[in-house]
Design a protein around this motif. Structure first.
Motif, mmCIF file in Angstrom:
data_model
loop_
_atom_site.group_PDB
_atom_site.id
_atom_site.type_symbol
_atom_site.label_atom_id
_atom_site.label_comp_id
_atom_site.label_asym_id
_atom_site.label_seq_id
_atom_site.Cartn_x
_atom_site.Cartn_y
_atom_site.Cartn_z
ATOM 1 N N ASP A 183 0.808 -1.207 0.000
ATOM 2 C CA ASP A 183 0.000 0.000 0.000
ATOM 3 C C ASP A 183 0.845 1.264 0.000
ATOM 4 N N ILE A 184 0.519 2.165 -0.929
ATOM 5 C CA ILE A 184 1.092 3.503 -0.940
ATOM 6 C C ILE A 184 -0.009 4.437 -0.456
ATOM 7 N N VAL A 185 0.274 5.200 0.581
ATOM 8 C CA VAL A 185 -0.702 6.166 1.106
ATOM 9 C C VAL A 185 -0.070 7.549 1.065
ATOM 10 N N ILE A 186 -0.733 8.473 0.375
ATOM 11 C CA ILE A 186 -0.203 9.833 0.215
ATOM 12 C C ILE A 186 -1.159 10.842 0.841
ATOM 13 N N ASN A 187 -0.615 11.686 1.717
ATOM 14 C CA ASN A 187 -1.369 12.815 2.260
ATOM 15 C C ASN A 187 -1.000 14.052 1.446
ATOM 16 N N ALA A 188 -1.997 14.799 0.988
ATOM 17 C CA ALA A 188 -1.721 15.997 0.188
ATOM 18 C C ALA A 188 -2.757 17.066 0.490
#
Length: 276
Positions: free
Chosen positions: A78-83
């Protein structure tokens, strides 16, 4: 009778002589360096080195993710990105589209409680996902969370991996998942263009932006893309930076032509819809 010399004064004089000697040596070195830089023969044109680098088209068969990311007992990575939705990381959206062409991606967009409202188009920035399959049938999870953060942050399922911060650094990581191999010169130039796009084109002064556009125009006069004859992460980050700074319309001829080449590629279309 000769006056007796004070030892401390003698030591001071010796020290001064040593400093003067070092200054002269330094001056000679600087003079030699300036002559070398001003000599046309010293200009290092890396175009030939780049063109001999081995590029493989991004749309070929997927690389072995287990080999690149480590085997995790068959669990989905899993790749989780906060933006921050106030400044969407457009390059990461382009890279998501590219990854979807290569791998089976389980995509999701969420909104964190720190954000009051997110435009509808950002909530649907990954488009409509096809019929969802069981989780284990996907190769990679890609989750984007709109959150009140100063800069994009990425977390990855490998527990020992530190979070990655900054759009440029995350873009480099995502592009590495295509398994492209570059020599040291090409890798350095790609990294340089990514940093230039983020820190000067996107965040710099108008003078810095102008200088970057001139450099891009010169580079694109020699090759189809910023580095060599294939699309790299440098092109993706630079194109997105141009869109966000509003510098696209003022770009010189070679840059305009390159922008059209980017826009003709399907992964850029999702971002172009966001910009409309």
């Amino acid at each position: 009778l000769q006056e007796e010399v004070d030892p401390s004064l003698q030591a001071l004089e010796s020290r001064q002589e040593e400093i003067l000697k070092r200054l002269y040596e330094l001056k000679s070195a600087v003079d030699g360096l300036s002559k070398m830089i001003q000599t046309p023969d010293a200009d290092f044109d890396v175009t030939n080195i780049i063109q001999t680098d081995e590029f493989s088209p991004l749309t070929t068969n997927g690389a072995d993710l287990d080999l690149m990311l480590g085997k995790d007992y068959g669990a989905l990575k899993d790749i989780v990105i906060n933006a921050n939705p106030s400044l969407p990381p457009l390059s990461l959206l382009v890279l998501h589209s590219l990854l979807c062409e290569r791998y089976r991606i389980l995509s999701a967009v969420h909104t964190h409680s720190s954000v009051k409202s997110v435009p509808e188009k950002l909530l649907k920035c990954f488009g409509e996902q096809a019929k969802k399959q069981p989780r284990h049938e996907y190769q990679l999870g890609f989750t984007l969370i709109w959150k009140d953060v100063p800069k994009p942050q990425m977390k990855f399922s490998i527990q020992t991996m530190c979070p990655i911060e900054g759009e440029g650094n995350i873009a480099r990581f995502l592009f590495s998942l295509f398994g492209q191999k570059y020599n040291a010169v090409t890798s350095t130039l790609i990294d340089s263009w990514v940093d230039t796009a983020i820190f000067q084109l996107k965040e710099g002064s108008s003078k810095e932006k102008g200088a970057v556009l001139r450099s891009m125009n010169a580079a694109l006069g020699k090759t189809s893309w910023l580095v060599g004859n294939e699309l790299t992460v440098a092109d993706i980050v630079a194109w997105c930076a141009l869109q966000q700074t509003g510098s696209a319309n003022a770009a010189p001829a070679n840059v305009q032509k390159w922008m059209k080449s980017c826009e003709n590629l399907a992964p850029f279309s999702s971002v172009m819809k966001l910009l409309q």
